[in-house]
Design a protein around this motif. Sequence first.
Motif, PDB file in Angstrom:
ATOM      1  N   SER A  75       0.825  -1.210   0.000  1.00 51.97           N
ATOM      2  CA  SER A  75       0.000   0.000   0.000  1.00 51.97           C
ATOM      3  C   SER A  75       0.860   1.262   0.000  1.00 51.97           C
ATOM      4  CB  SER A  75      -0.957   0.003   1.188  1.00 51.97           C
ATOM      5  OG  SER A  75      -0.236  -0.081   2.404  1.00 51.97           O
ATOM      6  N   PHE A  76       1.947   1.291   0.770  1.00 58.37           N
ATOM      7  CA  PHE A  76       2.791   2.483   0.821  1.00 58.37           C
ATOM      8  C   PHE A  76       3.619   2.650  -0.442  1.00 58.37           C
ATOM      9  CE2 PHE A  76       2.453   1.778   5.557  1.00 58.37           C
ATOM     10  CZ  PHE A  76       1.521   2.793   5.740  1.00 58.37           C
ATOM     11  N   THR A  77       4.180   1.554  -0.950  1.00 57.04           N
ATOM     12  CA  THR A  77       4.963   1.679  -2.178  1.00 57.04           C
ATOM     13  C   THR A  77       4.076   2.052  -3.355  1.00 57.04           C
ATOM     14  OG1 THR A  77       4.836  -0.713  -2.512  1.00 57.04           O
ATOM     15  CG2 THR A  77       6.814   0.134  -1.426  1.00 57.04           C
ATOM     16  N   SER A  78       2.851   1.555  -3.379  1.00 56.42           N
ATOM     17  CA  SER A  78       1.913   1.935  -4.442  1.00 56.42           C
ATOM     18  C   SER A  78       1.537   3.403  -4.334  1.00 56.42           C
ATOM     19  CB  SER A  78       0.651   1.075  -4.373  1.00 56.42           C
ATOM     20  OG  SER A  78       0.970  -0.268  -4.592  1.00 56.42           O
ATOM     21  N   TRP A  79       1.357   3.886  -3.118  1.00 54.65           N
ATOM     22  CA  TRP A  79       1.021   5.294  -2.893  1.00 54.65           C
ATOM     23  C   TRP A  79       2.150   6.198  -3.398  1.00 54.65           C
ATOM     24  CZ3 TRP A  79       1.150   7.902   2.536  1.00 54.65           C
ATOM     25  CH2 TRP A  79       0.671   9.200   2.454  1.00 54.65           C
ATOM     26  N   VAL A  80       3.381   5.871  -3.042  1.00 52.95           N
ATOM     27  CA  VAL A  80       4.526   6.667  -3.472  1.00 52.95           C
ATOM     28  C   VAL A  80       4.662   6.631  -4.994  1.00 52.95           C
ATOM     29  CG1 VAL A  80       7.042   6.866  -3.368  1.00 52.95           C
ATOM     30  CG2 VAL A  80       5.727   6.462  -1.279  1.00 52.95           C
ATOM     31  N   ALA A  81       4.456   5.467  -5.598  1.00 53.08           N
ATOM     32  CA  ALA A  81       4.536   5.356  -7.055  1.00 53.08           C
ATOM     33  C   ALA A  81       3.443   6.191  -7.720  1.00 53.08           C
ATOM     34  CB  ALA A  81       4.418   3.898  -7.478  1.00 53.08           C
ATOM     35  N   ALA A  82       2.235   6.174  -7.178  1.00 53.96           N
ATOM     36  CA  ALA A  82       1.138   6.961  -7.745  1.00 53.96           C
ATOM     37  C   ALA A  82       1.426   8.455  -7.651  1.00 53.96           C
ATOM     38  CB  ALA A  82      -0.173   6.623  -7.035  1.00 53.96           C
ATOM     39  N   VAL A  83       1.972   8.891  -6.525  1.00 57.54           N
ATOM     40  CA  VAL A  83       2.323  10.307  -6.371  1.00 57.54           C
ATOM     41  C   VAL A  83       3.429  10.684  -7.357  1.00 57.54           C
ATOM     42  CG1 VAL A  83       3.330  12.002  -4.796  1.00 57.54           C
ATOM     43  CG2 VAL A  83       1.550  10.466  -3.987  1.00 57.54           C
ATOM     44  N   ALA A  84       4.402   9.807  -7.544  1.00 56.64           N
ATOM     45  CA  ALA A  84       5.495  10.085  -8.477  1.00 56.64           C
ATOM     46  C   ALA A  84       4.991  10.203  -9.910  1.00 56.64           C
ATOM     47  CB  ALA A  84       6.564   8.997  -8.376  1.00 56.64           C
ATOM     48  N   VAL A  85       4.088   9.317 -10.319  1.00 54.61           N
ATOM     49  CA  VAL A  85       3.527   9.386 -11.674  1.00 54.61           C
ATOM     50  C   VAL A  85       2.707  10.662 -11.829  1.00 54.61           C
ATOM     51  CG1 VAL A  85       1.885   8.314 -13.264  1.00 54.61           C
ATOM     52  CG2 VAL A  85       3.596   6.915 -12.089  1.00 54.61           C
ATOM     53  N   SER A  86       1.922  11.011 -10.820  1.00 53.49           N
ATOM     54  CA  SER A  86       1.141  12.249 -10.878  1.00 53.49           C
ATOM     55  C   SER A  86       2.047  13.465 -10.994  1.00 53.49           C
ATOM     56  CB  SER A  86       0.259  12.381  -9.633  1.00 53.49           C
ATOM     57  OG  SER A  86      -0.696  11.369  -9.595  1.00 53.49           O
ATOM     58  N   GLU A  87       3.146  13.464 -10.270  1.00 55.48           N
ATOM     59  CA  GLU A  87       4.090  14.582 -10.332  1.00 55.48           C
ATOM     60  C   GLU A  87       4.745  14.660 -11.711  1.00 55.48           C
ATOM     61  OE1 GLU A  87       6.059  17.963  -8.954  1.00 55.48           O
ATOM     62  OE2 GLU A  87       4.261  16.903  -8.284  1.00 55.48           O
ATOM     63  N   LEU A  88       5.094  13.521 -12.286  1.00 56.82           N
ATOM     64  CA  LEU A  88       5.653  13.508 -13.634  1.00 56.82           C
ATOM     65  C   LEU A  88       4.663  14.097 -14.631  1.00 56.82           C
ATOM     66  CD1 LEU A  88       7.779  12.654 -15.769  1.00 56.82           C
ATOM     67  CD2 LEU A  88       6.575  10.468 -15.871  1.00 56.82           C
ATOM     68  N   LEU A  89       3.406  13.672 -14.553  1.00 56.41           N
ATOM     69  CA  LEU A  89       2.392  14.208 -15.467  1.00 56.41           C
ATOM     70  C   LEU A  89       2.215  15.700 -15.272  1.00 56.41           C
ATOM     71  CD1 LEU A  89      -0.252  11.352 -15.349  1.00 56.41           C
ATOM     72  CD2 LEU A  89       1.324  11.921 -17.214  1.00 56.41           C
ATOM     73  N   GLU A  90       2.241  16.157 -14.023  1.00 58.66           N
ATOM     74  CA  GLU A  90       2.139  17.597 -13.762  1.00 58.66           C
ATOM     75  C   GLU A  90       3.271  18.348 -14.435  1.00 58.66           C
ATOM     76  OE1 GLU A  90       2.183  21.451 -12.664  1.00 58.66           O
ATOM     77  OE2 GLU A  90       0.458  20.127 -12.627  1.00 58.66           O
ATOM     78  N   ARG A  91       4.481  17.821 -14.337  1.00 59.93           N
ATOM     79  CA  ARG A  91       5.640  18.501 -14.933  1.00 59.93           C
ATOM     80  C   ARG A  91       5.582  18.474 -16.461  1.00 59.93           C
ATOM     81  NH1 ARG A  91       8.283  21.185 -10.669  1.00 59.93           N
ATOM     82  NH2 ARG A  91       7.634  20.009  -8.852  1.00 59.93           N
TER      83      ARG A  91
END
Length: 83
Positions: free
Chosen positions: A10-26
């Motif tokens: 659950s935590f590693t998936s959360w961090v991965a989801a935030v990272a992908v969202s941040e990449l898309l934002e950039r």
Amino acid sequence: MPGVEPAVVSFTSWVAAVAVSELLERLIHYGPRPVPNEILIRAHDREMSTNHAEPRAGHYCSPDGAQWGLGVTVPFLDQTWTR
């Protein structure tokens, strides 16, 4: 048990989801302005927050730091890399 390492999916998936969202934002700029410099995830507190600070003049991340588009230079990124 020796040799067994726990996985906290659950935590590693959360961090991965935030990272992908941040990449898309950039890449496509869908989020609020100004874009935060960092996202702080405090999983143990179930909290997230952001920071925003203007880069110092002349710093490599500053727009006037002339670091944009240097991936096509030789040496790569105009940096010396170890082998």
